[in-house]
Design a protein around this motif. Structure first.
Motif, short mmCIF file in Angstrom:
data_model
loop_
_atom_site.label_atom_id
_atom_site.label_comp_id
_atom_site.label_asym_id
_atom_site.label_seq_id
_atom_site.Cartn_x
_atom_site.Cartn_y
_atom_site.Cartn_z
N ALA A 1 0.87 -1.17 0.00
CA ALA A 1 0.00 0.00 0.00
C ALA A 1 0.90 1.22 0.00
N PRO A 2 0.88 2.06 -1.05
CA PRO A 2 1.91 3.09 -1.22
C PRO A 2 1.88 4.20 -0.18
N GLY A 3 0.69 4.59 0.31
CA GLY A 3 0.65 5.72 1.24
C GLY A 3 0.99 7.02 0.54
N VAL A 4 1.19 8.07 1.34
CA VAL A 4 1.44 9.40 0.79
C VAL A 4 2.72 9.97 1.40
N PHE A 5 3.14 11.08 0.82
CA PHE A 5 4.38 11.73 1.24
C PHE A 5 4.24 12.29 2.66
N ILE A 6 5.24 12.01 3.48
CA ILE A 6 5.25 12.46 4.87
C ILE A 6 6.55 13.21 5.12
#
Length: 706
Positions: free
Chosen positions: A399-404
């Motif tokens: 699951a790639p997720g988002v930039f943090i």
């Protein structure tokens, strides 16, 4: 932008359709003369053609006391090479080290890696490196040819060219003929490409050129979809027979693949993860480059020519990615770090003026050029340093997720580099058989860097003097022997940053001795070259043996090698172009700080450098309208770190093509890249991750002239 792209592709289809439908009798014309009209089909040598990269004096490759190669537009199209750097790596001794952070364009030559050692130019104008990155050009469609000068090229092009200089020569307005061409292609992973090119005279005074192309692809991994648009526009005015002024605008917008590598499990590639991209879903890799130029070429008198070029380059780059991936200790998850957001706002303004004198010196034929080169480059570097952010993901249920990022993205540094250089080059014909070629360049460089967060200003001035001296002996029309000594300089880090983060260090310095031979084999319509060289690069940063906390500029790196090339047409319709390079690259004096202690790396091979490379391309016209081609490119193993404890494996990439000439104006080709569908590492970080090359890709292309 979508409408513009659709219009472009529609125009290509219309052009090809018109070519194939109009005048059906054209298909009955004899086609056997296609091979007969080219004396050096598919050759990267072209020894008797003028080579603008090896010298500014109009010398041919045979007359130049250095290693030069060239591939023309027709041969680039024959091999279905669409990326500019893919042409360069077919030349002797040139390989690649691409990564999104360097623009995907970094090259390797003679043991030296990256943009700081292998210069890339547009029509002889150097693009200043910003933080180790160059993002233009990336399309071959506007190219007339690609030329390579191997070995130190600083005397011609300034700082940052100890390994080689690669010059992308573009198509420009033509007053003598009208040329119209187009291509349309489609292939694997939803790839669609197309382009149109028009050039010719408007009247006796004006001529134009327009080259447009575009590409889009879904990519072979998630987040590897790309959209690219390129343009090369020019208008030439011929005020008189002797005076010509050309205005041009070149550029491209590149929404590139967001792939930073594949993690290894215990140093081994897990086959299940070959097509997994561990970046975040809102990742960004985007470049926008444009170059404005005005050229004046004035033949003042029979032996005097003046040229002036004024140019301005603007570049906007944006990266937002999770860039580092490694397996956890337990091997159950992939740990992501280095959540980087970086922006480059760069502009380069310059002017180059030169005068060429063609006459005699003491009764001997002599050509001499003297010039002044000035440019100023400004860079605003915006980032979210110190680059925090981390996450752990399931590699097999990704699951790639988002930039943090815990740190905001704000301007971090502003730099300005101003260079003024005086250069000269001379070619003297001592006899009909002996030619002496010499060059000298003096740069005055001033670099200012401001930390926009702390307000600290640092500055450094450099005054390198570089030169070269070579001789060519031609005992016959089919053989030339030469010797050459040259010097060059490289920056210690990305060009618009101070070496080592301070202002106490100088540029690195290099010198090369080269001996070589170039010849022809008329019996097989062939040409060959051989070059032996030794390069030493000094002033590397090295730790003090007595105090590892102190950095000194005492280090040295060297490479010794031989390069071989051969191109021929043994029988009518069968061509071969082959080259190989063998080198020994070593650190001669280099200390590295490891866990607080000084460790000698003397005798080690610099990381990323292949000591064996080879390339071959052969074609066979087995029927008057049919041609088959086959190519292979070998890159030897490379060290993964300075300690030489890890290695990137060698690889061989096979290519093939099949072409059908429907008429002299319409050609279809089917090309297959990476025919064996092999997984191979272009670059890598120790034994934790590899940046993998493309899998097997198939492309069907139609090329038309009308």
């Amino acid at each position: 932008m979508q409408e513009a792209r659709n219009l472009l592709f529609l125009s290509v289809v219309v052009c090809i359709a018109q070519t194939s439908l109009a005048q059906p009798s054209v298909a009955q014309l004899p086609t056997v003369q296609v091979t007969d009209t080219q004396a050096e089909v598919g050759s990267t040598l072209s020894l008797d053609a003028p080579n603008s990269t090896g010298s500014r004096l109009g010398l041919t490759a045979r007359e130049t006391p250095a290693s030069v190669s060239r591939l023309e537009a027709a041969d680039i199209a024959e091999r279905d090479l669409t990326r500019a750097q893919d042409v360069a790596v077919r030349m002797p001794g040139i390989s690649e080290a691409p990564a999104p952070g360097n623009g995907g364009t970094s090259l390797i030559a003679r043991g030296f890696v990256g943009h700081n050692s292998v210069a890339q130019l547009i029509d002889g104008t150097r693009l200043t490196v910003a933080a180790g990155t160059v993002t233009y050009p990336f399309s071959t469609w506007p190219m007339e040819s690609v030329e390579v000068l191997r070995g130190p090229a600083s005397v011609l092009y300034g700082d940052g060219a100890i390994g080689a200089a690669v010059n992308y020569v573009t198509k420009r307005p033509d007053f003598e003929r009208t040329q119209r061409e187009a291509f349309l292609g489609g292939g694997s992973f939803g790839t669609v490409q197309g382009g149109v090119g028009l050039r010719g005279p408007i009247n006796d005074v004006l001529a134009y050129s327009v080259y447009l192309d575009a590409e889009r692809s879904d990519g072979y991994r998630q987040f590897m979809d790309v959209q690219r648009h390129n343009y090369a526009l020019a208008l030439a005015a011929r005020a008189s027979r002797d005076l010509r002024v050309t205005f041009s605008l070149d550029g491209g917008i590149n929404d590139d693949a967001r792939y930073f590598g594949t993690p290894l499990r215990d140093g081994v590639l897990d086959q299940r993860l070959r097509r997994t991209n561990f970046n975040v879903s809102d990742s960004v890799v985007k470049y926008d480059d444009r170059v404005w130029r005005a050229k004046v070429d004035y033949q003042v008198a029979a032996g005097l020519r003046l040229r002036n070029e004024t140019y301005r380059l603007t570049t906007a780059r944006h990266w937002r990615n999770a860039e580092d991936y490694s397996f956890s200790t337990a091997g159950t998850s992939v740990d992501r770090s280095d959540y980087l957001e970086i922006l480059h706002d760069q502009e380069q303004t310059g002017n180059r003026l030169d005068a060429t004198f063609d006459g005699t010196l003491g009764g001997l034929k002599n050509r001499f050029i003297v010039g002044l080169d000035w440019y100023r480059t400004r860079l605003v570097h915006t980032n979210n340093s110190p680059y925090g952010g981390a996450s752990a993901v399931d590699p097999y249920n990704f699951a790639p997720g988002v930039f943090i990022s815990p740190v905001p993205t704000i301007p971090g540094r502003a730099s300005e580099l101003e260079t003024t250089a005086l250069f000269a080059e001379n070619a003297l014909d001592l006899t009909r058989q002996w030619k002496l070629v010499a060059g000298l360049r003096n740069d005055r460089m001033e670099l200012h860097s401001t930390d926009l967060r702390s307000g600290v200003n640092l500055a450094k001035k450099y005054s390198p003097v570089t030169g070269r001296l070579g001789a060519v002996w031609s005992p016959s029309e089919t053989l030339s022997l030469y010797g050459h000594f040259g010097t060059g300089t490289d920056p210690l880090s990305g060009a618009l940053s101070l070496p080592g983060g301070g202002n106490t260090f100088d540029l690195t310095k290099g010198r090369q001795v080269e001996l070589g031979a170039k010849g022809a084999v008329p019996a097989v319509r062939g040409e060959w070259t051989v070059a032996l060289y030794k390069i030493e690069k000094s002033n590397l940063l090295s730790r003090d043996a007595g105090n590892p906390n102190v950095t000194q500029q005492i280090g040295q790196q060297s490479s010794t090698g031989i390069e071989l090339a051969f191109a021929a047409e043994p029988v009518r319709g069968w061509t071969i172009d082959a080259n190989a390079a063998f080198l020994r690259a070593r650190y001669d004096d280099f200390g590295e700080r490891v866990s607080g202690a000084l460790v000698s790396r003397n005798g080690m091979t610099p990381p990323g450098v292949p000591e064996r490379t080879a390339s071959v391309w052969t074609t066979w016209r087995f029927l008057p309208q049919w041609q088959v081609g086959f190519g292979a490119r070998y890159v030897g193993e490379r060290q993964g770190n300075t300690a030489n404890t890890t290695k990137l494996p060698s690889y061989v990439v096979l290519d093939a093509s099949l072409a059908y000439e429907h008429s002299p104006n319409l050609r279809f080709s089917l090309s297959v890249k990476n025919l064996a569908n092999r997984d191979y590492a272009l670059t890598g970080t120790a034994n934790t991750s590899w940046l993998l090359g493309a899998p097997r890709t198939v492309q069907l292309t139609a090329r038309a002239s009308f």
